[in-house]
Write a protein that holds these residues in place. Structure first.
Motif, mmCIF file in Angstrom:
data_model
loop_
_atom_site.group_PDB
_atom_site.id
_atom_site.type_symbol
_atom_site.label_atom_id
_atom_site.label_comp_id
_atom_site.label_asym_id
_atom_site.label_seq_id
_atom_site.Cartn_x
_atom_site.Cartn_y
_atom_site.Cartn_z
ATOM 1 N N ARG A 73 18.256 0.950 29.266
ATOM 2 C CA ARG A 73 17.359 1.461 28.490
ATOM 3 C C ARG A 73 15.861 0.506 28.814
ATOM 4 O O ARG A 73 14.333 0.691 28.342
ATOM 5 N N ARG A 74 15.499 -0.768 29.201
ATOM 6 C CA ARG A 74 14.545 -1.459 29.513
ATOM 7 C C ARG A 74 13.899 -1.825 31.322
ATOM 8 O O ARG A 74 14.631 -0.848 31.798
ATOM 9 N N ALA A 75 12.972 -2.455 31.215
ATOM 10 C CA ALA A 75 12.722 -1.710 32.713
ATOM 11 C C ALA A 75 13.626 -3.300 32.800
ATOM 12 O O ALA A 75 13.946 -4.131 32.716
ATOM 13 N N ALA A 76 13.940 -3.338 34.046
ATOM 14 C CA ALA A 76 14.864 -4.104 35.338
ATOM 15 C C ALA A 76 13.728 -5.449 35.746
ATOM 16 O O ALA A 76 14.426 -6.624 35.245
ATOM 17 N N SER A 89 29.597 -3.181 27.251
ATOM 18 C CA SER A 89 28.101 -3.304 27.267
ATOM 19 C C SER A 89 27.863 -2.829 26.028
ATOM 20 O O SER A 89 28.471 -2.148 24.952
ATOM 21 N N LEU A 90 26.373 -2.329 25.474
ATOM 22 C CA LEU A 90 25.955 -2.734 23.722
ATOM 23 C C LEU A 90 26.380 -0.548 23.921
ATOM 24 O O LEU A 90 26.967 -0.652 22.575
ATOM 25 N N ASP A 91 26.530 0.156 24.902
ATOM 26 C CA ASP A 91 26.324 1.597 24.448
ATOM 27 C C ASP A 91 28.117 1.329 24.270
ATOM 28 O O ASP A 91 28.685 2.355 23.180
ATOM 29 N N ASN A 92 29.254 1.105 24.999
ATOM 30 C CA ASN A 92 30.541 1.235 25.027
ATOM 31 C C ASN A 92 30.583 0.115 23.244
ATOM 32 O O ASN A 92 31.784 1.021 22.794
ATOM 33 N N VAL A 93 30.258 -0.423 22.820
ATOM 34 C CA VAL A 93 30.483 -0.673 21.253
ATOM 35 C C VAL A 93 30.397 -0.380 20.859
ATOM 36 O O VAL A 93 30.625 0.648 19.490
ATOM 37 N N LEU A 94 29.048 0.246 20.692
ATOM 38 C CA LEU A 94 28.601 1.319 19.655
ATOM 39 C C LEU A 94 29.092 2.690 19.986
ATOM 40 O O LEU A 94 29.483 3.354 18.213
ATOM 41 N N ASP A 95 29.320 2.602 20.847
ATOM 42 C CA ASP A 95 30.505 4.346 20.201
ATOM 43 C C ASP A 95 31.489 4.369 20.519
ATOM 44 O O ASP A 95 32.418 5.653 19.017
ATOM 45 N N ILE A 100 19.851 1.049 15.646
ATOM 46 C CA ILE A 100 20.291 -0.789 16.170
ATOM 47 C C ILE A 100 19.685 -0.734 17.525
ATOM 48 O O ILE A 100 19.451 -1.462 17.426
ATOM 49 N N LYS A 101 19.429 0.606 17.985
ATOM 50 C CA LYS A 101 19.330 -0.028 19.915
ATOM 51 C C LYS A 101 17.863 -0.186 19.726
ATOM 52 O O LYS A 101 17.078 -0.621 20.014
ATOM 53 N N GLU A 102 16.974 0.468 18.889
ATOM 54 C CA GLU A 102 15.579 0.598 18.831
ATOM 55 C C GLU A 102 15.279 -0.924 18.088
ATOM 56 O O GLU A 102 14.150 -1.082 18.615
ATOM 57 N N GLN A 103 15.830 -1.528 17.406
ATOM 58 C CA GLN A 103 15.716 -3.028 17.000
ATOM 59 C C GLN A 103 16.179 -3.889 17.584
ATOM 60 O O GLN A 103 15.099 -4.657 18.138
ATOM 61 N N TRP A 154 6.741 -2.999 13.899
ATOM 62 C CA TRP A 154 5.772 -1.765 13.679
ATOM 63 C C TRP A 154 6.148 -0.845 14.700
ATOM 64 O O TRP A 154 6.107 0.528 14.224
ATOM 65 N N ASP A 155 5.232 -0.761 15.890
ATOM 66 C CA ASP A 155 5.327 -0.388 17.051
ATOM 67 C C ASP A 155 6.485 -0.010 17.045
ATOM 68 O O ASP A 155 6.682 1.600 17.339
ATOM 69 N N ALA A 156 7.926 -0.154 16.622
ATOM 70 C CA ALA A 156 9.221 -0.259 16.629
ATOM 71 C C ALA A 156 9.523 1.247 15.723
ATOM 72 O O ALA A 156 10.175 2.531 16.434
ATOM 73 N N VAL A 157 9.144 0.762 14.596
ATOM 74 C CA VAL A 157 9.843 1.634 13.213
ATOM 75 C C VAL A 157 8.590 3.032 13.602
ATOM 76 O O VAL A 157 9.257 3.774 13.292
ATOM 77 N N LYS A 158 7.629 2.540 14.063
ATOM 78 C CA LYS A 158 6.412 4.233 13.923
ATOM 79 C C LYS A 158 6.643 5.044 14.758
ATOM 80 O O LYS A 158 6.203 6.078 14.760
#
Length: 384
Positions: free
Chosen positions: A22-25, A66-72, A84-87, A128-132
């Motif tokens: 989800r983020r630049a390598a 991975s994050l996705d596996n655990v959250l799913d 959660i992912k956004e934060q 603030w950028d994340a929540v907006k």
């Protein structure tokens, strides 16, 4: 930068098929995530630090989820997974900013008249950028300016945060962190879902600590999980060759009911509160180990890594409450109690999670950590 970065070992990560980063390598160099196989040694014939310190019992794994596996698997609500992912993305951005930002006075002050530091301002803007920009966040509130502000009218959550707790120690380059509490609009007495609610009404909470590594505690459906950020400069390599910025480093963390570690805040109150002075004497007489930095995040976060601990912050007339209920006590309280620990509001002896939030900037006393140690605090200090 890439040419100067030495090669990091590959860390196997279990991920769902087709998982994409989800983020630049291309990131700044990150410390590798290692789970050291040390043992806790106390006394005996041990020499040096190993004879007096508490060491991790976490053993190295062959691979990490991975994050996705655990959250799913462990977070049934898809919108909670999204927030959660956004934060976590915001915590990653703060990590990168801290690597390069100087700790200098910004030339302005927050609502409380405290001088703001450059890193405080940067971290707060990232939050603030994340929540907006979020589709699921309806309201946001920062400890730097404790006013609930609208974000997305179609959103569901109110996100409260302390962007960079530890302003008094960040100039020393000590560990600092971000505390995040998340409420749903369905609770409380107002439109934001937080005012009139309690800490127990949070849908989840996150605590990030920025030290040699960045790790984040997250409350999921069946307990507290820790996610570690960036095990190599490009992230953590998945079996399909892609990279994942977050891996699950520990699962369903537990805080034991007894502790041999204590973190005493607001010791000035011991001059006025006889029970607090008596409690300090008890810790010393019984040879508890002092682990206190003056930063709320590292001083409470260690309870999840050492699986024990007690943080005490009572109040008195001359040493009033400073901790914010919504921004600090509630997020940590949710996670500690999810992990089997206990909290005290420092007044009635009841859980801090049951205190109703009537003001955004509401303050509270706090005792938090191993259950039997919180009971001891209530007995010594509150007479409960």
């Amino acid at each position: 930068m890439a040419a100067m970065t030495r090669a990091m070992p590959t860390l196997a990560v279990r991920a769902s098929a087709g998982a994409a980063p989800r983020r630049a390598a291309a990131k700044a160099s990150k410390a590798p995530v290692r789970a050291a196989r040390d043992v806790r040694v106390q006394g005996g014939d041990a020499y040096g630090a190993s004879g007096t310190s508490f060491y991790t019992t976490t053993e190295k794994q062959e691979s990490y989820d991975s994050l996705d596996n655990v959250l799913d698997a462990k977070c049934a609500d898809p919108e909670v997974r999204t927030v959660i992912k956004e934060q976590l993305d915001a915590c990653a951005d703060i990590t990168e900013a801290l690597r390069s930002a100087l700790v200098t006075v910004e030339g302005s002050s927050n609502t409380f008249g405290d001088a703001q530091l450059s890193v405080d301002v940067i971290a707060d803007q990232i939050m603030w950028d994340a929540v907006k920009s979020s589709a699921v966040v309806a309201f946001g509130a920062s400890e730097e300016e404790p006013v609930v502000k609208p974000c997305n009218p179609n959103g569901r959550f109110t996100v409260c945060w302390d962007p960079l707790d530890g302003s008094s120690i960040v100039d020393n380059n000590w560990a600092v962190g971000t505390m995040i509490g998340i409420w749903s609009k369905e609770t409380g007495s107002g439109d934001d879902g937080m005012l009139g609610a309690t800490g127990r009404d949070q849908v989840t909470a996150l605590i990030a600590i920025y030290g040699p590594r960045t790790t984040v505690l997250v409350g999921l459906d069946d307990g507290v999980y820790e996610f570690s950020y960036g095990c190599t400069p490009d992230g953590c390599q998945l079996p399909d060759g892609t990279f994942e910025p977050w891996i699950c480093s520990r699962k369903q963390i537990k805080i034991n009911p007894d502790s041999r570690i204590f973190s005493p805040a607001n010791m000035r109150a011991g001059q006025e509160v006889a029970g607090y002075k008596k409690l300090m004497d008890y810790y010393i007489d019984n040879k508890y180990t002092l682990r206190y930095s003056g930063g709320l995040v590292p001083d409470v976060y260690q309870q999840f890594t050492k699986n024990m601990g007690i943080f005490t912050n009572p109040t008195s007339d001359k040493s009033p409450a400073k901790l914010r209920l919504a921004f600090e006590a509630s997020p940590f309280g949710l996670l500690v109690e999810k992990a089997g620990g206990k909290t005290s509001d420092g007044v009635t002896g009841g859980s801090v999670l049951d205190v109703k939030i009537t003001q955004v900037d509401q303050r509270t006393a706090l005792c938090i950590g191993s259950a039997n140690e919180v009971d001891r605090f209530n007995s010594f200090v509150l007479g409960k």
